[in-house]
Design an enzyme around this catalytic site. Structure first.
Site, PDB file in Angstrom:
ATOM      1  N   ILE A 178       0.862  -1.173   0.000  1.00 49.47           N
ATOM      2  CA  ILE A 178       0.000   0.000   0.000  1.00 49.47           C
ATOM      3  C   ILE A 178       0.904   1.230   0.000  1.00 49.47           C
ATOM      4  O   ILE A 178       2.074   1.160   0.374  1.00 49.47           O
ATOM      5  CB  ILE A 178      -0.980   0.024   1.205  1.00 49.47           C
ATOM      6  CG1 ILE A 178      -0.236  -0.099   2.534  1.00 49.47           C
ATOM      7  CG2 ILE A 178      -2.022  -1.061   1.076  1.00 49.47           C
ATOM      8  CD1 ILE A 178      -1.171  -0.077   3.752  1.00 49.47           C
ATOM      9  N   ASP A 179       0.363   2.352  -0.438  1.00 49.39           N
ATOM     10  CA  ASP A 179       1.162   3.567  -0.588  1.00 49.39           C
ATOM     11  C   ASP A 179       1.736   4.027   0.748  1.00 49.39           C
ATOM     12  O   ASP A 179       1.186   3.738   1.817  1.00 49.39           O
ATOM     13  CB  ASP A 179       0.316   4.695  -1.175  1.00 49.39           C
ATOM     14  CG  ASP A 179      -0.159   4.401  -2.586  1.00 49.39           C
ATOM     15  OD1 ASP A 179       0.498   3.600  -3.271  1.00 49.39           O
ATOM     16  OD2 ASP A 179      -1.199   4.966  -2.980  1.00 49.39           O
ATOM     17  N   LYS A 180       2.806   4.783   0.663  1.00 52.20           N
ATOM     18  CA  LYS A 180       3.478   5.312   1.848  1.00 52.20           C
ATOM     19  C   LYS A 180       2.491   5.978   2.805  1.00 52.20           C
ATOM     20  O   LYS A 180       2.499   5.710   4.013  1.00 52.20           O
ATOM     21  CB  LYS A 180       4.552   6.315   1.427  1.00 52.20           C
ATOM     22  CG  LYS A 180       5.172   7.090   2.587  1.00 52.20           C
ATOM     23  CD  LYS A 180       6.100   8.184   2.088  1.00 52.20           C
ATOM     24  CE  LYS A 180       6.618   9.039   3.235  1.00 52.20           C
ATOM     25  NZ  LYS A 180       7.480  10.152   2.761  1.00 52.20           N
TER      26      LYS A 180
END
Length: 350
Positions: free
Chosen positions: A169-171
């Site tokens: 998942i994105d930062k």
């Protein structure tokens, strides 16, 4: 603290594929230790005529094709008990056997970074990732990542590609991730993701009023000019997002989204495309928008919310060893909860 639940819920809803499909992964038999790996897979007629190095890279996609070719040449990867050349053409009924001592798959260093562990056993690890933590080391982020934390928590992860990660998942997205602790679990989880049988639900807050739930089915590919962004463009990869409205405010909507596919930035791109960008999104929202008449507190909250309001709240999967259907949940983080409290108060005062 994060809540976790295991149940026999029917996981009929679908999810996304972030690794290539490990065909016939469920036919693997293996005996593994920390450094020694023994795998077998029985091929079927679907592989007739294909090069054996291509087939091996399909059924054992945790290893590079070049690595598998080298193991063939060294006699670690046998076909019907015999050494063959990588260009050997399959008849479609061969038995592939891999016996090898594993080497480190990453040069990343272990770091003592706390992890919010929702569930752990000998095969899998479920983590509630905080916003701000990068998953994989890369340019500009050589340390402080989830991979670095995993290598410290479970040193044997060094022998797995991506330290056992099968999706990401994105930062600046918070929430649930599952990590494999051995290669057999990694094969199984990768297969489930490829088959779209992993169940994942995201909570998000968007600008504007969404009237009802629906499905966004729009292809996504890399933006032709801004390489940081993804975009809705012809010729992109299939991307499907299902969503339901959960809570309406004067100028905002809380939504739950379920991914049928798993493209980079998929939820952020899809909702921006339909005119409902995510609160706090620094990439797909050009600026913070404070609605006319908003309270001072709401304005401050919106300006202070520095990441996309997106949280991976539910994760369902089949356990690689026991075949039990498992469901995990992670509550909203503090910033997400506070955002909704302010929106509710502002809505009530309107």
């Amino acid at each position: 603290m994060t809540s976790a639940q295991s149940s026999n819920t029917n996981l009929s809803e679908t999810d996304f594929n972030l690794l290539e499909d490990s065909e016939d992964a469920d036919n693997h038999t293996s005996e593994t230790t920390a450094t020694r790996l023994s795998l077998q897979v029985q091929l079927d007629p679907d592989y007739l005529g294909q090069r054996i190095d291509q087939v091996a890279a399909t059924v054992w996609n945790e290893f590079s094709r070049e690595k598998l070719k080298q193991w063939m040449k060294d006699g670690h990867l046998l076909v019907n008990g015999e050494v063959v050349k990588p260009k050997y053409r399959c008849e479609g009924n061969e038995l592939l056997t891999l016996n090898v001592e594993l080497e480190a798959q990453t040069t990343s260093q272990p770091e003592n970074i706390p992890l919010d562990i929702v569930y752990e056993d000998q095969d899998i690890l479920v983590i509630n990732k905080p916003a701000g933590m990068v998953v994989h080391p890369g340019a500009g982020n050589p340390s402080g990542t989830l991979v670095n934390a995993l290598l410290y928590h479970y040193p044997k992860a060094v022998e797995l590609s991506r330290a056992g990660l099968v999706h990401r998942i994105d930062k600046d997205t918070s929430g649930l991730l599952v990590v494999a602790k051995n290669l057999e679990a990694q094969f199984s989880l990768s297969k489930q993701l490829a088959d779209k049988s992993v169940y994942r639900i995201y909570d998000l807050v968007v600008y504007g009023n969404i009237i009802a739930g629906g499905t966004i089915d729009e292809q996504i590919k890399r933006h032709p000019v801004d390489r940081i962004k993804m975009a809705i463009l012809p010729g992109g990869r299939e991307a499907v997002t299902h969503y339901n409205v959960k809570e309406r405010f004067q100028h905002f909507t809380r939504v739950q989204a379920q991914l049928e596919t798993g493209r980079t930035h998929q939820i952020r791109v899809h909702f921006s495309y339909i005119g409902h960008g995510l609160v706090g999104d620094p990439v797909y929202m050009s600026r913070v928008r404070v609605p006319a008449g908003a309270s001072e507190r709401l304005g401050q909250t919106l300006r202070g919310f520095k990441r996309q309001a997106l949280h991976a709240s539910k994760l369902g999967l089949v356990h690689p060893r026991t075949q039990e259907e498992m469901m995990f949940e992670a509550p909203w983080p503090e910033d997400f909860t506070q955002l909704l409290e302010v929106l509710r108060q502002d809505n009530a005062a309107y």
